[in-house]
Design a protein around this motif. Structure first.
Motif, PDB file in Angstrom:
ATOM      1  N   SER A 121       0.844  -1.210   0.000  1.00 29.72           N
ATOM      2  CA  SER A 121       0.000   0.000   0.000  1.00 29.72           C
ATOM      3  C   SER A 121       0.875   1.256   0.000  1.00 29.72           C
ATOM      4  N   THR A 137      -1.976  -2.163  -2.914  1.00 29.66           N
ATOM      5  CA  THR A 137      -2.871  -2.388  -1.776  1.00 29.66           C
ATOM      6  C   THR A 137      -3.632  -3.703  -1.903  1.00 29.66           C
ATOM      7  N   ASP A 141      -2.740  -7.333  -0.127  1.00 30.87           N
ATOM      8  CA  ASP A 141      -3.769  -7.830   0.785  1.00 30.87           C
ATOM      9  C   ASP A 141      -4.140  -9.277   0.462  1.00 30.87           C
ATOM     10  N   ASN A 158       2.778  -1.110   6.527  1.00 30.52           N
ATOM     11  CA  ASN A 158       2.340  -0.031   5.650  1.00 30.52           C
ATOM     12  C   ASN A 158       3.378   1.088   5.750  1.00 30.52           C
ATOM     13  N   TYR A 246      -9.414   1.907   2.821  1.00 32.89           N
ATOM     14  CA  TYR A 246      -9.189   0.504   3.172  1.00 32.89           C
ATOM     15  C   TYR A 246     -10.499  -0.185   3.553  1.00 32.89           C
ATOM     16  N   VAL A 251      -9.924  -4.080   2.708  1.00 29.09           N
ATOM     17  CA  VAL A 251      -8.517  -4.445   2.897  1.00 29.09           C
ATOM     18  C   VAL A 251      -8.228  -4.514   4.394  1.00 29.09           C
TER      19      VAL A 251
END
Length: 580
Positions: A121, A137, A141, A158, A246, A251
């Protein structure tokens, strides 16, 4: 033990009995074409080459030693030494019945649990997230979900861009547009992108503003309380925007996973000191530079990495090296995955080489750059608005949901508005994610609304619709899909093909964990959905003249398909639906 594993053990024993070393790989695989059997032993040719034997003669020796009673009806030699295996229906039934009661669908836990650190991400908090952040992202994930499902420990990282010259610019803009009272109370920026744009304009046009911004950078990085306070407020505001994205994307990143550039500030000087002491970094025109002969160009010129500027400033390379030390020493990583776009390939190679040269990356720890291509518009150019601006991720997702809701309303106008929105959200977001995940991640791909929202072809709506058909089937049958456990029997070729396809699920997840390529799982789910559609048309389930045991078996195969589809979509971070 799975059916494939039992056959592989029998094949290994036959290899040894035929005179091959115990570590000779059998290379047992599922056959791509049913006419060549259900499985294929492909390791004979490699073994024959090493032993300087005729491959077909060696294959015959192995076939003579194969003990597959109750598992295989026929083992035949094809081509230059392939051994094709045709499975017993009873063995397929036994395995399918086992999978129906197995929440993990045959996926075995690893013999050694790894600690996998996944860097993905990584938005720059000076701006709102845009489409350029999408691939990292959602691919990261999906791989994290698969790793956890497999049984590994996953540490999400992150690595946000929260430490750099742009923050001096932003802090200065805050100071000039907000009173001290407002700053003390805390900032709230409804238009983060607009605020950044204004500060950049002031920075470029006003030398006094630019000088103040540079001063604020120094104060920030030196620990000035006021600058740190404003920086923290800005970071919190920025992260709230990211968290909204998110959540909408589904996510699994949280605030606890944020470990940005600023987290490594205290280790930057020790990193430089260690590089200098080891003789890896040398001074060049006031800067500290690492020359890497390992990455030299065609003319023999070494690759150059600046780790500290002449003015004492640090760079991305310095922060990334500090991150390597942290991930190995503090997080105890055995494998590190970096989901960063392909344009950073050289940078990542440089960082990894330096990490190895310094000994910060031990030989038994894997560091992998999981590169991905660029999202293109339908015109084949980088995906932007008509005015040429980068598209905000929030706007993209809102449009996807709006378009999907319109499709749902057209196909099922009797649904109430709230349900249409709920289903539209699952379809729209799922479509955006699947359109990306289903492509080979190293390639660029073209973004197309029409293609991704289609209910035909390799799309999320097609897979979601396959799941709803099974739910509808069980509603009509008056049976509980979630707990159905009928006896399975295999009579028709379509039943057999479907059951065999389901048995490949655990292997595909294993492949995805190893390769970090989500498209492999997407391709499998599309193939499984196609086999279910063929089965559904050729093998009636609820017709009045269907015998009870056949009805029960076909419902069981349908339930197993539903379970497999739902598990696969969940690993991709895509919502399954009961109706559409």
């Amino acid at each position: 033990m799975s059916l494939k594993k039992r056959i592989n053990e029998a094949a290994t024993a036959a290899f040894v009995a035929a005179g091959l070393p115990e570590d000779t790989p059998t290379r047992l695989q599922w056959s791509a074409r049913p006419e060549f059997g259900d499985m294929q032993i492909n390791g004979v040719m490699g073994a024959a080459k090493q032993l300087k034997q005729n491959p077909r003669e060696l294959a015959q020796k192995i076939v003579d030693q194969l003990d597959l009673e109750g598992l295989v009806t026929k083992a035949e030699i094809a081509g230059p030494g392939f051994i094709n295996l045709h499975l017993e229906n009873a063995a397929i039934v036994e395995e399918s019945t086992k999978l129906l009661g197995d929440a993990r669908l045959g996926l075995e836990f690893p013999e050694t649990k790894e600690c996998v650190v996944v860097d993905y991400s990584a938005p720059n908090l000076a701006k709102e997230m845009h489409v350029g952040h999408l691939r990292s992202t959602i691919i990261g994930d999906a791989v994290c979900r698969a790793l956890e499902f497999k049984g590994h420990k996953v540490v999400r990282q992150n690595h946000i861009g929260d430490w750099g010259t742009q923050f001096g610019m932003l802090i200065t803009e805050l100071q000039q547009t907000h009173s001290q009272e407002e700053l003390d109370a805390g900032i709230s920026l409804s238009d983060l992108e607009g605020f950044y744009r204004k500060s950049k304009q002031h920075f470029d046009a006003d030398p006094v503003f630019a000088d103040l911004a540079r001063t604020n950078v120094v104060k920030l990085q030196s620990g000035d309380p006021e600058c740190r306070k404003l920086w923290k407020q800005f970071i919190d505001e920025s992260l709230s925007h990211a968290e909204d994205i998110y959540q909408k994307l589904g996510v699994l990143l949280t605030k606890a996973d944020v470990h940005g550039e600023s987290a490594y500030n205290e280790d930057l000087k020790p990193v430089i000191a260690a590089l200098v002491e080891a003789g890896i970094a040398v001074e060049d025109q006031g800067a500290l530079v690492v020359y890497l002969d390992e990455l030299a160009d065609k003319e023999g010129n070494p690759s150059v990495v600046i780790v500290q500027k002449a003015d004492g400033g640090f760079l991305y390379a310095t922060t990334d090296l500090a991150a390597i030390r942290y991930r190995v020493n503090q997080l105890h990583a055995t494998r590190c995955l970096y989901f960063i776009d392909a344009r950073q390939s050289l940078h990542m190679k440089q960082i990894f080489v330096i990490g190895r040269k310094t000994g910060w990356v031990p030989a038994n720890v894997e560091f992998e750059h999981c590169a991905f291509g660029t999202m293109m518009g339908e015109d084949g150019r980088p995906f932007k608005t008509r005015s040429g601006e980068t598209i905000k991720l929030a706007d993209l997702l809102d449009e996807a949901i709006e378009r999907a809701q319109a499709v749902v309303a057209k196909k099922n106008p009797n649904l109430d508005k709230e349900t249409q929105l709920e289903i539209g959200r699952a379809i729209g977001v799922g479509a955006v994610k699947y359109a990306d995940l289903s492509k080979v991640r190293t390639n660029d791909y073209r973004f197309s609304w029409e293609a991704m929202l289609s209910f035909e072809g390799n799309t999320a709506p097609y897979l979601q619709y396959a799941g709803t058909r099974i739910h509808s089937l069980f509603e009509k049958a008056g049976e509980d899909l979630s707990s159905f456990s009928g006896a399975i029997q295999i009579d028709q070729p379509e039943e057999r093909a479907l059951a065999l396809s389901i048995q490949r699920f655990s292997e595909v997840v294993d492949q995805m964990v190893d390769s970090t390529m989500p498209h492999e799982l997407c391709t499998y789910l599309y193939d499984l959905s196609g086999k279910f559609a063929t089965f559904y048309e050729a093998c009636p389930v609820l017709k009045p003249d269907i015998e009870p045991q056949i009805r029960e078996s076909r419902l069981a195969l349908s339930a197993l398909t539903s379970k497999t589809l739902a598990s696969g979509l969940s690993l991709l971070g895509i919502q399954s639906l009961e109706r559409m």
